[in-house]
Every structure is written in structure tokens, then in C-alpha cells.
Design an enzyme around this catalytic site. Structure first.
Site, PDB file in Angstrom:
ATOM      1  CE  LYS A  83       1.680 -15.965 -26.721  1.00  0.00           C
ATOM      2  NZ  LYS A  83       0.468 -16.711 -26.405  1.00  0.00           N
ATOM      3  N   GLY A 133       5.954 -24.826 -31.409  1.00  0.00           N
ATOM      4  CA  GLY A 133       4.778 -24.404 -32.154  1.00  0.00           C
ATOM      5  C   GLY A 133       4.965 -24.652 -33.634  1.00  0.00           C
ATOM      6  CB  SER A 134       3.103 -23.314 -36.482  1.00  0.00           C
ATOM      7  OG  SER A 134       3.258 -21.932 -36.267  1.00  0.00           O
ATOM      8  N   GLY A 157       7.812 -20.285 -35.635  1.00  0.00           N
ATOM      9  CA  GLY A 157       9.212 -20.588 -35.304  1.00  0.00           C
ATOM     10  C   GLY A 157      10.178 -19.768 -36.149  1.00  0.00           C
ATOM     11  CD  GLU A 215      12.366 -29.504 -30.275  1.00  0.00           C
ATOM     12  OE1 GLU A 215      11.960 -30.088 -31.309  1.00  0.00           O
ATOM     13  OE2 GLU A 215      13.520 -29.641 -29.846  1.00  0.00           O
ATOM     14  CB  CYS A 230       5.086 -32.226 -32.842  1.00  0.00           C
ATOM     15  SG  CYS A 230       5.642 -32.645 -31.202  1.00  0.00           S
ATOM     16  CD  GLN A 268      -5.349 -28.389 -36.524  1.00  0.00           C
ATOM     17  OE1 GLN A 268      -4.637 -27.462 -36.232  1.00  0.00           O
ATOM     18  NE2 GLN A 268      -5.074 -29.219 -37.524  1.00  0.00           N
ATOM     19  CD  GLU A 288       2.936 -30.416 -37.844  1.00  0.00           C
ATOM     20  OE1 GLU A 288       2.957 -29.187 -37.771  1.00  0.00           O
ATOM     21  OE2 GLU A 288       3.506 -31.164 -37.046  1.00  0.00           O
TER      22      GLU A 288
HETATM   23  N1  LIG Z   1       8.162 -30.190 -32.246  1.00  0.00           N
HETATM   24  C1  LIG Z   1       7.464 -30.114 -31.144  1.00  0.00           C
HETATM   25  O1  LIG Z   1       7.956 -30.429 -30.074  1.00  0.00           O
HETATM   26  C2  LIG Z   1       6.053 -29.654 -31.180  1.00  0.00           C
HETATM   27  C3  LIG Z   1       5.225 -29.944 -30.106  1.00  0.00           C
HETATM   28  C4  LIG Z   1       3.909 -29.500 -30.140  1.00  0.00           C
HETATM   29  C5  LIG Z   1       3.436 -28.749 -31.214  1.00  0.00           C
HETATM   30  N2  LIG Z   1       4.250 -28.486 -32.241  1.00  0.00           N
HETATM   31  C6  LIG Z   1       3.758 -27.729 -33.401  1.00  0.00           C
HETATM   32  O2  LIG Z   1       2.924 -26.672 -32.974  1.00  0.00           O
HETATM   33  C7  LIG Z   1       1.918 -26.395 -33.932  1.00  0.00           C
HETATM   34  C8  LIG Z   1       0.577 -26.250 -33.241  1.00  0.00           C
HETATM   35  O3  LIG Z   1       0.651 -25.342 -32.220  1.00  0.00           O
HETATM   36  P1  LIG Z   1       0.132 -23.836 -32.339  1.00  0.00           P
HETATM   37  O4  LIG Z   1      -0.973 -23.727 -33.349  1.00  0.00           O
HETATM   38  O5  LIG Z   1      -0.157 -23.402 -30.951  1.00  0.00           O
HETATM   39  O6  LIG Z   1       1.386 -23.111 -32.963  1.00  0.00           O
HETATM   40  P2  LIG Z   1       1.614 -21.550 -33.165  1.00  0.00           P
HETATM   41  O7  LIG Z   1       2.934 -21.389 -33.798  1.00  0.00           O
HETATM   42  O8  LIG Z   1       0.455 -20.905 -33.794  1.00  0.00           O
HETATM   43  O9  LIG Z   1       1.632 -20.974 -31.688  1.00  0.00           O
HETATM   44  C9  LIG Z   1       2.608 -21.379 -30.755  1.00  0.00           C
HETATM   45  C10 LIG Z   1       2.806 -20.252 -29.764  1.00  0.00           C
HETATM   46  O10 LIG Z   1       3.401 -19.138 -30.426  1.00  0.00           O
HETATM   47  C11 LIG Z   1       2.691 -17.969 -30.101  1.00  0.00           C
HETATM   48  N3  LIG Z   1       2.839 -16.957 -31.144  1.00  0.00           N
HETATM   49  C12 LIG Z   1       2.046 -16.751 -32.217  1.00  0.00           C
HETATM   50  N4  LIG Z   1       2.499 -15.675 -32.918  1.00  0.00           N
HETATM   51  C13 LIG Z   1       3.606 -15.223 -32.290  1.00  0.00           C
HETATM   52  C14 LIG Z   1       4.516 -14.158 -32.528  1.00  0.00           C
HETATM   53  N5  LIG Z   1       4.380 -13.303 -33.539  1.00  0.00           N
HETATM   54  N6  LIG Z   1       5.547 -13.982 -31.680  1.00  0.00           N
HETATM   55  C15 LIG Z   1       5.711 -14.828 -30.635  1.00  0.00           C
HETATM   56  N7  LIG Z   1       4.864 -15.828 -30.340  1.00  0.00           N
HETATM   57  C16 LIG Z   1       3.819 -16.037 -31.161  1.00  0.00           C
HETATM   58  C17 LIG Z   1       1.272 -18.463 -29.917  1.00  0.00           C
HETATM   59  O11 LIG Z   1       0.491 -17.512 -29.229  1.00  0.00           O
HETATM   60  C18 LIG Z   1       1.510 -19.747 -29.144  1.00  0.00           C
HETATM   61  O12 LIG Z   1       1.715 -19.465 -27.782  1.00  0.00           O
HETATM   62  C19 LIG Z   1       1.983 -27.560 -34.891  1.00  0.00           C
HETATM   63  O13 LIG Z   1       2.558 -27.124 -36.103  1.00  0.00           O
HETATM   64  C20 LIG Z   1       2.887 -28.581 -34.221  1.00  0.00           C
HETATM   65  O14 LIG Z   1       3.627 -29.390 -35.052  1.00  0.00           O
HETATM   66  C21 LIG Z   1       5.544 -28.895 -32.239  1.00  0.00           C
HETATM   67  O1  LIG Z   2       5.157 -38.223 -28.351  1.00  0.00           O
HETATM   68  S1  LIG Z   2       4.433 -37.812 -27.134  1.00  0.00           S
HETATM   69  O2  LIG Z   2       4.853 -38.608 -25.953  1.00  0.00           O
HETATM   70  O3  LIG Z   2       3.018 -37.889 -27.328  1.00  0.00           O
HETATM   71  C1  LIG Z   2       4.870 -36.198 -26.828  1.00  0.00           C
HETATM   72  C2  LIG Z   2       4.743 -35.709 -25.564  1.00  0.00           C
HETATM   73  C3  LIG Z   2       5.071 -34.396 -25.342  1.00  0.00           C
HETATM   74  C4  LIG Z   2       5.493 -33.628 -26.400  1.00  0.00           C
HETATM   75  C5  LIG Z   2       5.846 -32.232 -26.189  1.00  0.00           C
HETATM   76  O4  LIG Z   2       6.424 -31.609 -27.279  1.00  0.00           O
HETATM   77  C6  LIG Z   2       5.611 -34.122 -27.635  1.00  0.00           C
HETATM   78  C7  LIG Z   2       5.298 -35.435 -27.852  1.00  0.00           C
END
Ligand SMILES: NC(=O)c1ccc[n+]([C@@H]2O[C@H](COP(=O)([O-])OP(=O)(O)OC[C@H]3O[C@@H](n4cnc5c(N)ncnc54)[C@H](O)[C@@H]3O)[C@@H](O)[C@H]2O)c1
Ligand SMILES: O=S(=O)(O)c1ccc(CO)cc1
Length: 476
Positions: free
Chosen positions: A170, A223-224, A228, A245, A279, A326, A378
Site C-alpha cells: 500500500k 511514515g509518521s 506508526g 521506521e 527522515c 507540507q 520533526e
Molecule cells: N524513518 C524512516 O525511515 C522514514 C523514512 C521516510 C519517511 N519517514 C517519515 O514519514 C513521514 C512522512 O511520510 P507520510 O506523510 O507519508 O507519513 P504518514 O504516516 O502520513 O503515511 C505513511 C503511510 O501510512 C499510511 N497510513 C495513513 N493512515 C493509516 C492508517 N490508519 N492505517 C494504516 N496506514 C495508514 C499512509 O497512507 C501512507 O501510506 C515523516 O514523519 C518522516 O519522518 C520516516
Molecule cells: O539518507 S538517505 O540516503 O537520503 C535515505 C534513503 C532512503 C531512505 C528510506 O527510508 C531514507 C534515507
């Protein structure tokens, strides 16, 4: 129209959603199917049915399929990079690099398929032997964010398939184009129907169904923090294996003995490239007092040289923010930082370009304190704050004073401080004279504290999440 992929069939959704280019909001990249809970349940059922044969089938066939996916991704890197830059807004070189990363990940796990191994041990009891092996977990729900539209899906789907799991994928609503293109490549790789399924749609319908279904054995989520926590509370509570993550508030320490031009470059790369929407981005620049003015001047001069423009225009350094929400969040935090007492030393302004898009100049907040919200929460945009430190010990204390622990860096020429930092920084990834963002694809990725839950992603460590260990005793 781009359909969902369920049980080997391209399947219309119950609705559609347009995919809009953040560099030019008049440009609609395409229309993408939206599933509901019932359609998600069909995908889960297809994955469940396909699992026994896939889990025990030919590992050569698995390796061949993953290698075929890798080869097509790499061969189409420019075309797919163009699509990725168009739908997400990172620059064309960054987007092509992300597609190459995705291809290399599939290639790495094609190799891992045939490198899986176990242990054969003597028992403490005479006449008995012990075998320790790994088996696939089952059906894996993969839920991804918008900021790495092809690399994050790749680094979850490739190990899931390599170790014999079936997948329901998804993607984030904002970036279905790259997800669909990846699914199309996987669909033609020779894997049997049901082994891989793409279900596009809202988190509250598609994602929530994955979290609740007892036929989904594991959820790998990026994701967020708020989503999470929901994953943990729902899927974790019913006993599913969960890997999360989430966010970061990554510090970069700059000591007085640093090579200053290098430190400026490391800070600018880590904080602002990919529009700061990583992230791993450095969002806290913790600088020793004596070099702070020179460091800030250096960062401002470098930022002034960067071109903020259409993600696909030649020469663009920083593309647009991903969407209007955003952009509003970034601006809110810039204003909040000023209310909290920071000086906006550079940028933070919306800018107009030849097309309507979400353009923001990179923002530098100076004079931040560790207790300010801009230094704790963040932001996920091209915004960094500078915090003054008295010395190395103070800088390390400030760096560790965070609910997050994903990535952290130090710029120094001192071996003593670099060595101490690597040992005592509470983060999953630590960098010396290297940007906090920009990681390899073949080594573990993940954080501590509020950044991550569950085993690491990436490299051979991915086996921890995507397999379960079995211990077998045999009396001979
Ligand atoms: N640590 C990491 O590796 C990493 C990498 C990239 C992004 N992020 C984090 O992701 C965030 C940005 O991404 P985003 O806005 O897409 O995050 P988000 O949490 O809004 O969405 C992530 C995913 O979760 C899904 N989702 C939303 N509600 C849900 C629910 N109730 N049940 C199941 N799935 C659901 C969304 O549709 C999307 O596919 C930032 O906070 C960033 O730090 C973390
Ligand atoms: O730090 S980065 O190389 O930009 C990087 C790449 C992929 C992802 C996926 O979570 C996170 C950070």
C-alpha cells in the site's frame, strides 16, 4: 487509468485519485485507482492462498524474478527517475539516483535468495543434533510514505519476496506513479499470481484493513510517528510482527577543530537536499561557539548559491515541497521558531517560478535552544536550526537530548572526539564528516528511541524481520 494489481490481475478500484506534480500543479501525472476495505481483503486473501507454494518453491525462480526486476529498473532509470521527480518533486539527479538505489536493492536481494543459510549444531544430549533454520513469516503488509516513492517500497518488497513471503503493498497517496511502475515491473517478472499485490488507496481504508486482518502476519511501515503508533496499537496488539521506521530530528555537531568548508557542505547537503524531506535530514546544527559566526556565514553563502526551481529543470538544486499541507507545516514551524526567539538568518520565503508550485527557499533559524519546539519536533522540510554549544561534551549532551535517535553526525578533525561520538551518540546511524542523510543500500538502516520499532531494515539484517527462526532436534 492505473489499476490495482490483485491476484495477478489489473483490477479497477472503487474510485480514482489524480496524482499532481508539485513543481506545476496544472500538470496531472495520471489517475490512479483507489481501493476500499473489501478490495484490500481480496488482495490479502490472494496473498494468503499463494503463500504455501511460494514459501516452499524454487529459490532459483525467486532469485531470477528479483534479478529481472533489478535489470528493468536499472535499464529504465532515466524514464522512471523523470516520473519520480515529476510526482514527488526531488530533483532529476536525485530521482534517477533513487531508481538506481531501488534496482541495486533488488539485485542485492536476488543474491541473498541463494545465500540463505542456517546452523547445524550438536545437542547437549547424546545422539541428538540441532538445526536452526529461517522460514518466511507469511503475508506481509507493506505501508510506505511519499518521500522515497520507489526506494522505500524496494527495500521492503525485495527482502519480503526474497525470503519467501507474499506481499500486499500500500503506497502513499501522494506518489502512486512510481509505486504503480514498480508493480508493473514486478507483475512481469514471472512471480505467480497472488505473491505480490498492489492496493492503492487511503490509509484509513487500505492501511487500516492491513493492520486489522489476522491473515496479515507482519507489517513493515515507514511514515509518521502518529501513524506508526497506530500500526503498533492495532497490528502489534493482535500479535503481528511489526517494523516501524518513523521520524528523526537528526543532529549535526560542528566542532571548532572541523574543516569548516567541509562542515558547511556536509550541513547543507544533509539539511536541505531532497528539499529536506528525508527522515535522515540534519535539522539541528549544533555548533561550537567559537566557529558559529563563520559557520553560519558559510551556510548562508552556500544557500544563496542554490537554485530552487522545477524538479526537472536543468540546474535545479532544490525542488518544491511535496504539497500544500507540507508547505503550510514548514511555514508554521518557521514562524514558530521566530516566535520562540530564533533569528531567521536565511530563506523561508515562498517563491514564484514559471509554473505554479510549492516553492520555498531553504530556511536557516539561528539562536535555537534545545527546549524549543523547532529543535524538538520533526518539520520534514528545508528548515534547519542552529544551536550553540560550549564544547564537545555540551554538544553531545544537546545531540542526545531528543526523543528521536535515527541518524547523527559530527564534523571534527579530532580522532578522540570522533571515536567518543561514535560510541556515545544514541542513534542508529552515526556519521563522521559525512552528512546525516545519504546512506548505503547494503548495510543496516534504522534508529533508536522514538525513531524505530523492531529489527533493522536493509542488507543481511533484513532477514531478522522477514523470517522467523525454527529450531529442529533430530534423534539419529
Ligand atoms: N524513518 C524512516 O525511515 C522514514 C523514512 C521516510 C519517511 N519517514 C517519515 O514519514 C513521514 C512522512 O511520510 P507520510 O506523510 O507519508 O507519513 P504518514 O504516516 O502520513 O503515511 C505513511 C503511510 O501510512 C499510511 N497510513 C495513513 N493512515 C493509516 C492508517 N490508519 N492505517 C494504516 N496506514 C495508514 C499512509 O497512507 C501512507 O501510506 C515523516 O514523519 C518522516 O519522518 C520516516
Ligand atoms: O539518507 S538517505 O540516503 O537520503 C535515505 C534513503 C532512503 C531512505 C528510506 O527510508 C531514507 C534515507
Amino acid at each position: 487509468m492505473h489499476h490495482n494489481f490483485i491476484n495477478g490481475q489489473w483490477t479497477p478500484g472503487v474510485g480514482t485519485r489524480p496524482n499532481v506534480n508539485p513543481s506545476d500543479t496544472r500538470d496531472v501525472v495520471g489517475e490512479f485507482a483507489q481501493a476500499d476495505a473489501a478490495q484490500t481483503a481480496q488482495a490479502i486473501a490472494a496473498a494468503r492462498a499463494a503463500f504455501p507454494a511460494w514459501a516452499t518453491g524454487s529459490i532459483q525462480a525467486r532469485a531470477d524474478a528479483l534479478e529481472k526486476i533489478a535489470a528493468e529498473l536499472l535499464a529504465r532509470k532515466d524514464e522512471l527517475g523523470n516520473l519520480l521527480a515529476r510526482e514527488e518533486g526531488k530533483t532529476l539527479p536525485e530521482a534517477v539516483g533513487e531508481v538506481v538505489r531501488a534496482g541495486m536493492i533488488f539485485r542485492f536481494f536476488a543474491g541473498e535468495v541463494v545465500r540463505q543459510c542456517g546452523e547445524h549444531l550438536p545437542s547437549v544430549r547424546p545422539g541428538i543434533t540441532v538445526d536452526v533454520t529461517r522460514e518466511p513469516v507469511g503475508v506481509v503488509g507493506i505501508i510506505t510514505p511519499w518521500n522515497f516513492p520507489i526506494a522505500i517500497p524496494a527495500w521492503k518488497i525485495a527482502p519480503a519476496l526474497a525470503y519467501g513471503n507474499c506481499v500486499v503493498f500500500k503506497p502513499a497517496e501522494l506518489v502512486p506513479g512510481s509505486a504503480w511502475a514498480l508493480a508493473d515491473i514486478i507483475a512481469r517478472s514471472g512471480i505467480p499470481p497472488g505473491v505480490f499485490n498492489l492496493v492503492m488507496g487511503p490509509g484509513r481504508a487500505v492501511g487500516q484493513t492491513l493492520l486489522e486482518s489476522t491473515d496479515v502476519n507482519a507489517i513493515s511501515f515507514t511514515g509518521s510517528i502518529s501513524t506508526g503508533q497506530r500500526v503498533l496499537a492495532t497490528a502489534g496488539l493482535r500479535g503481528a510482527k511489526v517494523q516501524l521506521e518513523m521520524g528523526g530530528k537528526n543532529p549535526l555537531i560542528v566542532l571548532a577543530d572541523a574543516d569548516l568548508p567541509q562542515a558547511v557542505e556536509v550541513a547543507v547537503q544533509g539539511s536541505y537536499f531532497s528539499t529536506g524531506q528525508r527522515c535522515t535530514a540534519s535539522s539541528r546544527l549544533i555548533v561550537e561557539r567559537s566557529v558559529l559566526p563563520a559557520f553560519v556565514d558559510g551556510v548562508k553563502a552556500r544557500l544563496a548559491s542554490l537554485k530552487v526551481d522545477d524538479a526537472r529543470a536543468p540546474g535545479t538544486d532544490i525542488g518544491p515541497v511535496v504539497d500544500a499541507d507540507q508547505l503550510a507545516q514548514d511555514e508554521l514551524y518557521i514562524a514558530l521558531g521566530q516566535q520562540e526567539g530564533c533569528e531567521l538568518a536565511f530563506g523561508g520565503q515562498r517563491v514564484e517560478r514559471s509554473a505554479p508550485g510549492f516553492y520555498l527557499t531553504p530556511a536557516l533559524l539561528v539562536g535555537a535552544r534545545a527546549d524549543m519546539r523547532v529543535a524538538r519536533e520533526e518539520i520534514f522540510g528545508p528548515v534547519a536550526c542552529v544551536i550553540q554549544a560550549d564544547d564537545y561534551e555540551h554538544a553531545l549532551h544537546l545531540a542526545n537530548d531528543s526523543p528521536f535517535g535515527l541518524s547523527a553526525g559530527i564534523c571534527t578533525t579530532s580522532l578522540k572526539h570522533a571515536t567518543h561520538f561514535k560510541r556515545h551518540m544514541q542513534a542508529g546511524m552515526v556519521m563522521v564528516n559525512v552528512a546525516t542523510a545519504g546512506v548505503d543500500y547494503h548495510v543496516p538502516f534504522g534508529g533508536r528511541k522514538g525513531s524505530s520499532v523492531g529489527p533493522r531494515e536493509q542488507g543481511r539484517y533484513a532477514a531478522e524481520f522477514f523470517t522467523t527462526v525454527k529450531t529442529a532436534y533430530t534423534q539419529s
